[in-house]
Design a protein around this motif. Structure first.
Motif, mmCIF file in Angstrom:
data_model
loop_
_atom_site.group_PDB
_atom_site.id
_atom_site.type_symbol
_atom_site.label_atom_id
_atom_site.label_comp_id
_atom_site.label_asym_id
_atom_site.label_seq_id
_atom_site.Cartn_x
_atom_site.Cartn_y
_atom_site.Cartn_z
ATOM 1 N N MET A 20 0.806 -1.175 -0.041
ATOM 2 C CA MET A 20 0.191 0.002 -0.139
ATOM 3 C C MET A 20 0.886 1.151 0.002
ATOM 4 O O MET A 20 0.378 2.238 -0.539
ATOM 5 C CB MET A 20 -0.945 0.046 1.339
ATOM 6 C CG MET A 20 -2.271 -1.076 1.294
ATOM 7 S SD MET A 20 -3.240 -0.996 -0.380
ATOM 8 C CE MET A 20 -2.480 -2.180 -1.523
ATOM 9 N N GLY A 24 0.295 3.835 -2.823
ATOM 10 C CA GLY A 24 -0.033 5.163 -2.333
ATOM 11 C C GLY A 24 0.995 6.216 -2.807
ATOM 12 O O GLY A 24 0.480 7.249 -2.804
ATOM 13 N N GLN A 169 -2.492 5.502 5.594
ATOM 14 C CA GLN A 169 -1.849 5.179 4.342
ATOM 15 C C GLN A 169 -2.746 3.935 3.876
ATOM 16 O O GLN A 169 -3.158 3.924 2.525
ATOM 17 C CB GLN A 169 -0.298 4.744 4.224
ATOM 18 C CG GLN A 169 0.211 4.256 2.868
ATOM 19 C CD GLN A 169 0.443 5.713 2.386
ATOM 20 O OE1 GLN A 169 0.545 6.939 2.944
ATOM 21 N NE2 GLN A 169 0.494 5.603 0.828
ATOM 22 N N THR A 170 -2.765 2.794 4.518
ATOM 23 C CA THR A 170 -3.598 1.832 4.061
ATOM 24 C C THR A 170 -5.038 2.064 3.852
ATOM 25 O O THR A 170 -5.495 1.811 2.661
ATOM 26 C CB THR A 170 -3.577 0.529 5.046
ATOM 27 O OG1 THR A 170 -1.962 0.142 5.113
ATOM 28 C CG2 THR A 170 -4.019 -0.864 4.447
ATOM 29 N N THR A 173 -5.313 4.524 0.754
ATOM 30 C CA THR A 173 -4.884 3.668 -0.573
ATOM 31 C C THR A 173 -5.811 2.779 -1.050
ATOM 32 O O THR A 173 -6.071 2.760 -2.131
ATOM 33 C CB THR A 173 -3.562 3.167 -0.540
ATOM 34 O OG1 THR A 173 -2.570 4.058 0.095
ATOM 35 C CG2 THR A 173 -3.132 2.506 -1.759
ATOM 36 N N LYS A 176 -8.494 4.744 -2.529
ATOM 37 C CA LYS A 176 -7.828 5.456 -3.825
ATOM 38 C C LYS A 176 -7.985 4.316 -4.838
ATOM 39 O O LYS A 176 -8.668 4.484 -6.082
ATOM 40 C CB LYS A 176 -6.356 5.757 -3.504
ATOM 41 C CG LYS A 176 -5.698 6.418 -4.699
ATOM 42 C CD LYS A 176 -4.433 6.537 -4.798
ATOM 43 C CE LYS A 176 -3.925 6.987 -3.591
ATOM 44 N NZ LYS A 176 -2.367 7.549 -3.577
ATOM 45 N N SER A 322 -6.558 10.964 -3.244
ATOM 46 C CA SER A 322 -5.365 10.307 -3.829
ATOM 47 C C SER A 322 -3.868 11.152 -3.297
ATOM 48 O O SER A 322 -2.836 10.392 -3.093
ATOM 49 C CB SER A 322 -5.525 10.365 -5.409
ATOM 50 O OG SER A 322 -4.302 9.844 -5.896
ATOM 51 N N ALA A 325 -2.971 10.661 0.502
ATOM 52 C CA ALA A 325 -2.522 9.662 0.383
ATOM 53 C C ALA A 325 -0.859 9.336 0.118
ATOM 54 O O ALA A 325 0.008 8.812 0.789
ATOM 55 C CB ALA A 325 -3.198 8.269 0.006
ATOM 56 N N CYS A 326 -0.710 10.053 -1.162
ATOM 57 C CA CYS A 326 0.514 10.173 -1.893
ATOM 58 C C CYS A 326 1.476 10.862 -1.087
ATOM 59 O O CYS A 326 2.650 10.254 -0.741
ATOM 60 C CB CYS A 326 0.415 10.749 -3.253
ATOM 61 S SG CYS A 326 2.011 11.066 -4.075
#
Length: 470
Positions: A20, A24, A169-170, A173, A176, A322, A325-326
């Motif tokens: 992820m 991500g 993050q998980t 993502t 996303k 998106s 998270a990136c």
């Protein structure tokens, strides 16, 4: 009992978390935007898909090649460690210098601004046209403030420990991926045969759009090389940052297995999503409309066709998730490089310290400050061209390092070996080198500046050498 690494990082990230992080960190705003410029440069459906397939292929090749190095050096710092071990401290410093000055912080700034631009769809007061402070030639707009706020917020979350940031993050993502998958699926349902047939007529006729007259001009020879180079900037920039999982290897459970597997799974997932998204664009949006999308927001045009008036809002929310998270992934991973550099005497000493949450908080905040400063300059967009060439140069060096380390450390345990060695890694080096040369030829003013910034690290290294080598 929690297994800790010798430097007291906590191994709290599993295979899913690593995958992820790769996904991500790779998927930001590029897939929603860059295809518009790629079509303007090459002017055909065939060339557009070919560029995304080429980008996906070389990205996966690079990622699986990194698997050998991640198994050989399963500790914090990742790519920096691989380069330093293969080429020595100077080249390792040049990577770290470029990483802090441009690659990671410039990408964080650009992604932060993409977040704010699409947030302005929902909250118009966040627009970059809303000037909140002005003195002489300097103007501070609301979009810059929103960008900086998100960078500070994510830096704070990451400074409180890896557990909270990995959960964020998980979750983001997964949202996303599902959102992009939904957009692609609904797009195929909304596909129009007449649009698809028209877009694939003369699929390999290379042409460029003259934006001043809105007419297509045929290209070949050096003009085609320039067009391919310009198009690849977009797809390549959308496909970088996957190596971030190697930076946090000290926090990955069973890193000799999971880092390499995360790299393969993550890059493969993203490459498939990118190719399918572009096939969907071609099934929904006429080629001319892709090329002339307002502010290059081709996903907005596609979403409007698919969902109607609410489509713009849907895309705005998707890109906000998106990009958020990136940047979380970029901020999490980047700080580990400065931490490892500091341990080697190549960065500020404070960066080598972990806080009570066992994360390099000082590095996180140093990165935050510089990325925020890049937001304030308003020139971060100019960084994108030469971010790509610097990233490619160090990808090439890292994979070349596989060959060097095979000779330097022939008896080292290699639980995983680069796929297709030596042919596949060599193929990547050849293709990526050709792309770099084409970029230097076609975009000398921007790519050349990127190489210049990288090389500026050489005198900086020697000027500070007495401190570095102590």
């Amino acid at each position: 009992m929690q297994e800790n690494t010798p430097d007291d990082f906590k191994r709290e990230l599993g295979l899913l978390d690593g995958t992820m992080l790769v996904v991500g960190s790779m998927i930001g705003s590029g897939i929603f935007i860059v295809s518009s410029d790629m079509v303007r440069q090459l002017g055909s459906a065939g060339w557009l898909i070919a560029m995304w397939v080429l980008t996906g292929a070389i990205t996966v090749i690079a990622a699986v090649s990194y698997g050998e190095l991640s198994a050989l050096f399963p500790k914090a710092g990742g790519q920096y460690v691989y380069i330093k071990e293969a080429f020595g401290k100077l080249i390792g410093f040049l990577y770290g210098w470029s990483f802090f000055a441009v690659i990671q912080t410039g990408t964080i700034a650009a992604v932060g601004v993409a977040f704010s631009k699409f947030a302005a769809y929902l909250f118009p007061s966040f627009s970059d046209k809303n000037i909140v402070f002005e003195i002489a030639d300097f103007k501070l707009n609301a979009a810059q403030l929103v960008s900086i706020f998100t960078i500070i917020l994510l830096s704070y979350i990451n400074s409180r420990g890896v557990k909270n940031s990995k959960i964020l993050q998980t979750v983001l993502t997964v949202i996303k991926i599902l959102s992009l998958a939904g957009l692609i699926i609904f797009g195929f349902f909304a596909a129009k045969s007449e649009v698809w047939d028209a877009n694939w007529t003369n699929a390999w006729t290379s042409q460029t759009l003259d934006v001043s007259t809105n007419t297509w001009l045929p290209i070949s020879g050096t003009a085609l090389i320039s067009g391919i180079s310009a198009a690849l900037v977009g797809s390549m920039f959308s496909s970088v940052a996957w190596e971030g999982v190697t930076f946090i290897a000290a926090e990955i459970k069973n890193p000799k297995r999971n880092v390499g597997l995360s790299l393969f799974l993550g890059t493969m997932i993203v490459s498939i999503i990118y190719i399918l998204a572009n096939v969907m664009y071609l099934a929904v949006v006429p080629l001319q409309d892709i090329a002339t999308a307002e502010s290059d927001r081709v996903a907005v045009v596609a979403s409007h066709i698919i969902f109607g008036g609410i489509g713009t809002m849907i895309i705005a929310v998707m890109i906000m998730i998106s990009t958020f998270a990136c940047n979380n992934g970029l901020i999490m991973a980047g700080a580990r490089v400065y931490y490892t550099m500091a341990q080697d005497g190549l960065f500020f000493k404070k960066a080598a310290e972990l806080n009570e949450a066992k994360v390099p908080a000082w590095s996180i905040w140093a990165q935050c400050i510089w990325a925020s400063a890049l937001c304030l300059t308003g020139k971060y967009g100019d960084l994108l061209d030469f971010v790509v060439i610097i990233v490619l140069i160090f990808y090439i060096l890292t994979i070349l390092g596989i060959f060097i380390l095979r000779k330097k450390m022939p008896n080292a345990e290699r639980s995983y070996k680069a796929f297709g060695y030596p042919l596949v890694p060599a193929l990547y080096i050849i293709i990526a080198s050709a792309i770099c040369l084409a970029l230097l030829y076609a975009k000398t003013s921007t790519a050349g500046w990127g190489v210049g910034i990288m090389l500026l690290g050489i005198p900086v290294y020697y000027l500070t050498r007495t401190k570095i080598t102590k």
